[in-house]
Design an enzyme around this catalytic site. Structure first.
Site, PDB file in Angstrom:
ATOM      1  N   ASN A  72      65.543  17.889  16.954  1.00 40.22           N
ATOM      2  CA  ASN A  72      65.252  18.384  18.302  1.00 40.22           C
ATOM      3  C   ASN A  72      66.064  17.543  19.283  1.00 40.22           C
ATOM      4  O   ASN A  72      65.720  16.399  19.544  1.00 40.22           O
ATOM      5  CB  ASN A  72      63.752  18.261  18.593  1.00 40.22           C
ATOM      6  CG  ASN A  72      63.429  18.651  20.026  1.00 40.22           C
ATOM      7  OD1 ASN A  72      64.235  19.268  20.708  1.00 40.22           O
ATOM      8  ND2 ASN A  72      62.233  18.282  20.480  1.00 40.22           N
TER       9      ASN A  72
ATOM     10  N   LYS B  54      66.449  18.045  22.430  1.00 46.17           N
ATOM     11  CA  LYS B  54      65.876  17.995  23.787  1.00 46.17           C
ATOM     12  C   LYS B  54      67.001  18.242  24.811  1.00 46.17           C
ATOM     13  O   LYS B  54      67.872  19.063  24.567  1.00 46.17           O
ATOM     14  CB  LYS B  54      65.163  16.670  24.025  1.00 46.17           C
ATOM     15  CG  LYS B  54      64.230  16.281  22.884  1.00 46.17           C
ATOM     16  CD  LYS B  54      63.372  15.114  23.205  1.00 46.17           C
ATOM     17  CE  LYS B  54      62.598  14.721  21.963  1.00 46.17           C
ATOM     18  NZ  LYS B  54      61.474  13.860  22.250  1.00 46.17           N
TER      19      LYS B  54
ATOM     20  N   HIS C 297      56.069  22.408  22.274  1.00 47.99           N
ATOM     21  CA  HIS C 297      56.359  20.966  22.172  1.00 47.99           C
ATOM     22  C   HIS C 297      55.534  20.241  23.242  1.00 47.99           C
ATOM     23  O   HIS C 297      55.348  20.743  24.353  1.00 47.99           O
ATOM     24  CB  HIS C 297      57.857  20.726  22.374  1.00 47.99           C
ATOM     25  CG  HIS C 297      58.264  19.333  22.017  1.00 47.99           C
ATOM     26  ND1 HIS C 297      58.028  18.256  22.856  1.00 47.99           N
ATOM     27  CD2 HIS C 297      58.851  18.822  20.909  1.00 47.99           C
ATOM     28  CE1 HIS C 297      58.471  17.148  22.275  1.00 47.99           C
ATOM     29  NE2 HIS C 297      58.966  17.463  21.083  1.00 47.99           N
TER      30      HIS C 297
ATOM     31  N   GLU D 134      56.215  17.949  25.200  1.00 48.51           N
ATOM     32  CA  GLU D 134      56.900  17.745  26.485  1.00 48.51           C
ATOM     33  C   GLU D 134      56.821  19.009  27.336  1.00 48.51           C
ATOM     34  O   GLU D 134      56.714  18.939  28.554  1.00 48.51           O
ATOM     35  CB  GLU D 134      58.364  17.326  26.237  1.00 48.51           C
ATOM     36  CG  GLU D 134      58.436  15.894  25.727  1.00 48.51           C
ATOM     37  CD  GLU D 134      59.645  15.586  24.866  1.00 48.51           C
ATOM     38  OE1 GLU D 134      60.612  16.367  24.856  1.00 48.51           O
ATOM     39  OE2 GLU D 134      59.609  14.536  24.190  1.00 48.51           O
TER      40      GLU D 134
ATOM     41  N   GLU E 208      52.749  16.736  15.573  1.00 51.75           N
ATOM     42  CA  GLU E 208      53.437  15.715  16.371  1.00 51.75           C
ATOM     43  C   GLU E 208      52.426  14.963  17.236  1.00 51.75           C
ATOM     44  O   GLU E 208      52.107  15.416  18.354  1.00 51.75           O
ATOM     45  CB  GLU E 208      54.480  16.372  17.274  1.00 51.75           C
ATOM     46  CG  GLU E 208      55.596  17.061  16.527  1.00 51.75           C
ATOM     47  CD  GLU E 208      56.914  16.927  17.263  1.00 51.75           C
ATOM     48  OE1 GLU E 208      57.871  16.484  16.636  1.00 51.75           O
ATOM     49  OE2 GLU E 208      56.969  17.240  18.457  1.00 51.75           O
TER      50      GLU E 208
ATOM     51  N   GLY F 172      58.977   9.621  20.576  1.00 50.66           N
ATOM     52  CA  GLY F 172      59.904   8.830  21.394  1.00 50.66           C
ATOM     53  C   GLY F 172      59.426   7.423  21.673  1.00 50.66           C
ATOM     54  O   GLY F 172      59.962   6.729  22.536  1.00 50.66           O
TER      55      GLY F 172
ATOM     56  N   SER G 176      58.895   9.832  15.937  1.00 51.33           N
ATOM     57  CA  SER G 176      59.642   8.626  15.547  1.00 51.33           C
ATOM     58  C   SER G 176      59.952   8.572  14.051  1.00 51.33           C
ATOM     59  O   SER G 176      59.948   7.493  13.448  1.00 51.33           O
ATOM     60  CB  SER G 176      58.894   7.360  15.998  1.00 51.33           C
ATOM     61  OG  SER G 176      58.765   7.361  17.404  1.00 51.33           O
TER      62      SER G 176
END
Ligand code: PEP
Length: 257
Positions: free
Chosen positions: A13, A15, A99, A101, A171, A177, A217
């Site tokens: 991904n 991003k 996701h 985010e 996730e 991250g 991660s």
């Protein structure tokens, strides 16, 4: 992983990273390294503006190109948005839905996740549906209930025939991250729960065929142990997918005999 019943999928991904020239440089470095993985499907989720060039750049390779989101309507007055049909039309294979985010910054809710999952399937795309808890929710002890809720919402109205094309990505938000990874046991517990929910909804045969990834991660150091868990069928990888050699190391961990 359980290669007998389901696909192992390693997806990067990107991003909001990589210009067109950086995408070209990645393809040049990565394609010769990749060769032909035996067990593992490789996906790259790239920014919308680079979808078409990426499809061309990876045409002669085993990499499928994915979008990072889509709209749930096929067309209409939604300035700035891209529909699942439009993605399918240019050769996109997968699309990330929900996701964390996008849930956090763009108001993506379990309701819109469901609409997007159904729109993606209707258009012939495979949705990679992200679910996961925050640190506060984990500490409150509600992880499994939350995951069950997210999975059930995502799949409402999806037929058993179509659920085969859905990929889930567990996730945990606290691991994305941050450099902090779920332990292999924590990842396994939640992926197993996701499969149990699918089993309740669609039966054992359907559930054992669904690919469930872990994301948060993942890197060359921890990939092997995470992927060795029986219900972890791959990874959704952010940071480590931006570097060809690191991404390749994770693919190798997934592709070992
Ligand atoms: C992600 O963006 O889905 C992700 C897992 O990111 P990272 O690997 O950087 O934690």
């Amino acid at each position: 992983m359980n290669r007998r019943y389901r696909k192992t999928i390693i997806a990067g991904n990107w991003k909001m990273n990589k210009t067109l020239s950086e995408t070209k440089a990645f393809a040049e470095a990565f394609k010769p390294m990749l060769g032909r993985p035996r067990w593992c499907d490789v996906v790259l989720c790239v920014p919308a503006v680079n979808l078409q060039p990426a499809i061309r750049l990876f045409k002669d390779s085993r990499v499928s190109i994915a979008a990072e989101t889509c709209h749930y309507e096929p067309s209409g007055a939604y300035t700035g948005e891209i529909s699942a049909e439009m993605l399918k039309d240019i050769g996109v294979k997968y699309v990330i839905v929900g996701h964390s985010e996008r849930r956090q910054y763009y108001n993506e809710t379990d309701l819109t996740v469901n609409k997007k999952v159904r729109a993606a399937l209707e258009a012939g795309l495979k949705p990679i549906v992200c679910v996961g808890e925050s640190l506060e929710q984990r500490e409150l002890g509600v992880t499994m209930e939350l995951i069950a809720y997210q999975v059930k919402c995502a799949l409402a109205g999806v037929s058993a025939e179509r659920v085969r094309h859905v990929v889930f990505a567990y996730e945990p938000i606290w691991a994305i991250g941050t450099g902090r990874t779920a332990t292999a046991q924590e990842a396994q517990e939640v992926c197993e729960t996701i499969r149990a929910i699918i089993r309740k909804l669609y039966g054992a045969r359907v559930a054992r065929g669904v690919t469930i990834q872990y994301g948060g991660s993942m890197n060359p150091q921890n990939a092997f142990e995470l992927l060795a868990q029986p219900d972890v069928d791959g990874g959704l990888i952010g940071g480590a997918s931006l570097k060809p050699d690191q991404f390749m190391e994770i693919i190798k961990a997934a592709d070992q005999d």
